[in-house]
Structures are given as structure tokens and as C-alpha cells.
Design a protein around this motif. Structure first.
Motif, PDB file in Angstrom:
ATOM      1  N   ASN A   1       0.859  -1.184   0.000  1.00  0.00           N
ATOM      2  CA  ASN A   1       0.000   0.000   0.000  1.00  0.00           C
ATOM      3  C   ASN A   1       0.893   1.230   0.000  1.00  0.00           C
ATOM      4  O   ASN A   1       1.455   1.608   1.025  1.00  0.00           O
TER       5      ASN A   1
ATOM      6  N   THR B   1      -9.549   4.045   0.697  1.00  0.00           N
ATOM      7  CA  THR B   1      -9.723   2.998   1.712  1.00  0.00           C
ATOM      8  C   THR B   1      -8.911   1.747   1.404  1.00  0.00           C
ATOM      9  O   THR B   1      -9.246   0.655   1.864  1.00  0.00           O
TER      10      THR B   1
ATOM     11  N   ALA C   1      -6.109   0.736   2.588  1.00  0.00           N
ATOM     12  CA  ALA C   1      -5.607   0.114   3.823  1.00  0.00           C
ATOM     13  C   ALA C   1      -6.677  -0.761   4.462  1.00  0.00           C
ATOM     14  O   ALA C   1      -6.410  -1.911   4.856  1.00  0.00           O
ATOM     15  N   GLU C   2      -7.894  -0.234   4.570  1.00  0.00           N
ATOM     16  CA  GLU C   2      -8.975  -0.997   5.193  1.00  0.00           C
ATOM     17  C   GLU C   2      -9.316  -2.231   4.366  1.00  0.00           C
ATOM     18  O   GLU C   2      -9.546  -3.320   4.915  1.00  0.00           O
TER      19      GLU C   2
ATOM     20  N   LEU D   1      -7.335  -3.911   2.325  1.00  0.00           N
ATOM     21  CA  LEU D   1      -6.257  -4.893   2.435  1.00  0.00           C
ATOM     22  C   LEU D   1      -6.261  -5.584   3.798  1.00  0.00           C
ATOM     23  O   LEU D   1      -6.035  -6.802   3.880  1.00  0.00           O
ATOM     24  N   ASN D   2      -6.502  -4.846   4.836  1.00  0.00           N
ATOM     25  CA  ASN D   2      -6.553  -5.459   6.166  1.00  0.00           C
ATOM     26  C   ASN D   2      -7.663  -6.497   6.241  1.00  0.00           C
ATOM     27  O   ASN D   2      -7.494  -7.570   6.838  1.00  0.00           O
ATOM     28  N   GLY D   3      -8.808  -6.194   5.642  1.00  0.00           N
ATOM     29  CA  GLY D   3      -9.904  -7.151   5.626  1.00  0.00           C
ATOM     30  C   GLY D   3      -9.573  -8.394   4.814  1.00  0.00           C
ATOM     31  O   GLY D   3      -9.874  -9.519   5.222  1.00  0.00           O
TER      32      GLY D   3
ATOM     33  N   ALA E   1      -6.524  -9.575   4.156  1.00  0.00           N
ATOM     34  CA  ALA E   1      -5.461 -10.329   4.828  1.00  0.00           C
ATOM     35  C   ALA E   1      -5.992 -11.116   6.022  1.00  0.00           C
ATOM     36  O   ALA E   1      -5.487 -12.199   6.336  1.00  0.00           O
ATOM     37  N   ALA E   2      -7.015 -10.583   6.688  1.00  0.00           N
ATOM     38  CA  ALA E   2      -7.592 -11.276   7.839  1.00  0.00           C
ATOM     39  C   ALA E   2      -8.243 -12.597   7.431  1.00  0.00           C
ATOM     40  O   ALA E   2      -8.328 -13.532   8.233  1.00  0.00           O
TER      41      ALA E   2
ATOM     42  N   ARG F   1       0.064 -10.870   2.628  1.00  0.00           N
ATOM     43  CA  ARG F   1       0.769  -9.971   3.545  1.00  0.00           C
ATOM     44  C   ARG F   1       0.675  -8.557   3.004  1.00  0.00           C
ATOM     45  O   ARG F   1       0.681  -8.344   1.788  1.00  0.00           O
ATOM     46  N   VAL F   2       0.601  -7.597   3.914  1.00  0.00           N
ATOM     47  CA  VAL F   2       0.481  -6.196   3.529  1.00  0.00           C
ATOM     48  C   VAL F   2       1.697  -5.436   4.023  1.00  0.00           C
ATOM     49  O   VAL F   2       2.065  -5.522   5.198  1.00  0.00           O
TER      50      VAL F   2
ATOM     51  N   THR G   1       3.164  -1.463   4.147  1.00  0.00           N
ATOM     52  CA  THR G   1       2.571  -0.131   4.071  1.00  0.00           C
ATOM     53  C   THR G   1       3.632   0.966   4.014  1.00  0.00           C
ATOM     54  O   THR G   1       4.564   0.974   4.827  1.00  0.00           O
TER      55      THR G   1
END
Length: 249
Positions: A41, A47, A49-50, A52-54, A56-57, A63-64, A66
Motif C-alpha cells: 500500500n 480505503t 488500507a482498510e 487490504l486489512n480485511g 489479509a484477515a 501480507r500487507v 505499508t
């Protein structure tokens, strides 16, 4: 997951709308090749970041990495490649214009390639860009090919498969990703071109216009020509047009 054999690295800047579909398309490929997927990122203001976090979870292969501020495509690629654990890297853009299915054939071609091949470089056919962008790219590739003589018709294609260490051995500068074939050849590696498909951008807009690409490319082109000219004489290296075949640095 165990140490992967392949890492798929994707730079992304303001690509929140494109990433869910892109990651979904990559998932089966990553599972089949036992690959990790790293999305960088690059200082996105939307959005991304949001999203990608979702993603990756819900998937442990993703993997992210930043960047708090945007550093550009080459820097994003470098961060992802340095974070990778696999010895082989595959790259593509985060805008959805590089269909991931191309990676199956490219990785297979890289695996079966003879010793000395450092990279399989994608070459886009039936591009889905605007006419002005296609013409500008064609002109830029012709000039670059004439000056560098790297044998690559589409160095701007982000679809690539290559040795991680071969990349890390390259000299670093801001727009390195545009000159990887020429610099790989400078280090004595062979490059294989591979025809790939191309898709229209569905969401968002390009982060560069033709004028910006041209201005950024001129000093880099001069610099890369100089780097090739000044490289130690190695079998297989092709010198720029303005130097003789027997020139010694």
C-alpha cells in the motif's frame, strides 16, 4: 505457511475498488504454486488500507506492506520484494489491467527455462489502453529499444517473473521498474519475452499521464545507457548503440 517457492508482489496506490477482485483472481494461482502474496500500500489516500486489512484477515497467504506516504511504483516494488521470503518473484500492477491468469504460463516458462535466464518479461498484446497511451508507449519503447538494445518490446509491462536476488543486485533508482530488462542483461542474464493479455481499467484512473512518463524517462534513459556502457565486459551484454562492441569501461 511454510517457506514459499514464489512471491507475488503487487504495488497499489488508491486501488481500493480494484483489489478485492484482483486478490480473488490471484488466490487459486497462489495456492497452486505455494506462493505468498505481498501487496504494498503505497501511501494510498482512499480505503485501500482498510480493504487490504480485511482481505489479509481472511487469507493467511496475503501480507500487507505499508508506506505511510507515496514513494512511487519502483519503491513499492522494492519494499515488497525485500519483504518476500521466496527466491522467485512475480509482479503485476494493482489496477486490474494485468490479468493474473497470465502468471501460470509465465511461471511455468521460468521454471523450464535454461540456466542463465534471469527473467520472463510480459509483452502485452491487444492493449486496452487509450489510443494516445498506446501510441506514446510504442514511441517510448522504440526510443528505449534503439538506445539500449535490450531486445524488449514492452518494458513497461508489469507482468514479470524473475530471481529475487538478481533484482536485488541491480542498481537502485526511482524508476528502476521501467528498465529492468536492460539492467538484467547488463548483469549477464538472459531475458525471455512472453505474450500476455491486457484488460481495461474498471475503476479509478492512471496515476501518470503521457507527459509525466516522458519527462521521467529521459534522465533515466541517459543514466541507464551510461550504466550499461560502464559495466564490466561480460559475455552476453549488449552495449548501447553509441558504443562499440569492444569498448572497455
Amino acid at each position: 505457511m511454510t517457506d514459499p517457492r514464489l512471491a507475488i508482489v503487487i504495488p497499489a496506490h488508491d486501488e481500493a475498488a480494484n483489489l478485492p477482485g484482483l486478490v480473488a483472481d490471484i488466490r487459486a494461482i497462489a495456492e497452486d504454486f505455494d506462493a505468498e502474496v505481498i501487496v504494498v500500500n503505497d501511501g494510498s489516500g482512499d480505503t485501500t488500507a482498510e480493504v487490504l486489512n480485511g482481505l489479509a484477515a481472511g487469507w493467511d497467504r496475503l501480507r500487507v506492506v505499508t508506506h505511510e506516504a507515496s514513494k512511487g511504483q519502483s519503491a513499492a516494488l522494492r519494499s515488497g520484494i525485500r519483504a518476500a521470503r521466496a527466491p522467485v518473484i512475480a509482479t503485476l500492477d494493482g489496477d486490474g489491467q494485468n490479468p493474473p491468469e497470465n502468471l501460470r504460463g509465465m511461471v511455468a516458462r521460468f521454471i523450464e527455462a535454461p540456466e542463465g535466464v534471469g527473467m520472463v518479461q510480459g509483452e502485452r498484446v491487444k492493449r486496452k489502453d487509450t489510443l494516445s497511451k498506446r501510441l506514446a508507449s510504442r514511441f517510448a519503447n522504440a526510443i528505449r529499444g534503439f538506445l539500449l538494445r535490450d531486445g524488449c518490446k514492452d518494458s513497461g509491462c508489469a507482468l514479470r517473473v524473475f530471481w529475487r536476488q538478481a533484482y536485488l543486485d541491480l542498481p537502485w533508482f526511482k524508476h528502476l521498474h521501467r528498465f529492468m530488462p536492460a539492467l538484467m542483461r547488463r548483469d549477464g542474464w538472459d531475458i525471455i519475452s512472453y505474450p500476455v493479455s491486457h484488460a481495461p481499467r474498471e475503476w479509478g484512473q492512471s496515476h501518470y499521464n503521457n507527459w509525466q512518463r516522458g519527462l521521467a524517462g529521459i534522465p533515466d534513459l541517459i543514466g541507464v545507457s551510461w550504466l550499461i556502457w560502464r559495466a564490466p565486459v561480460t559475455q552476453g551484454i549488449v552495449r548501447p548503440w553509441w558504443t562499440g562492441a569492444d569498448d572497455k569501461p
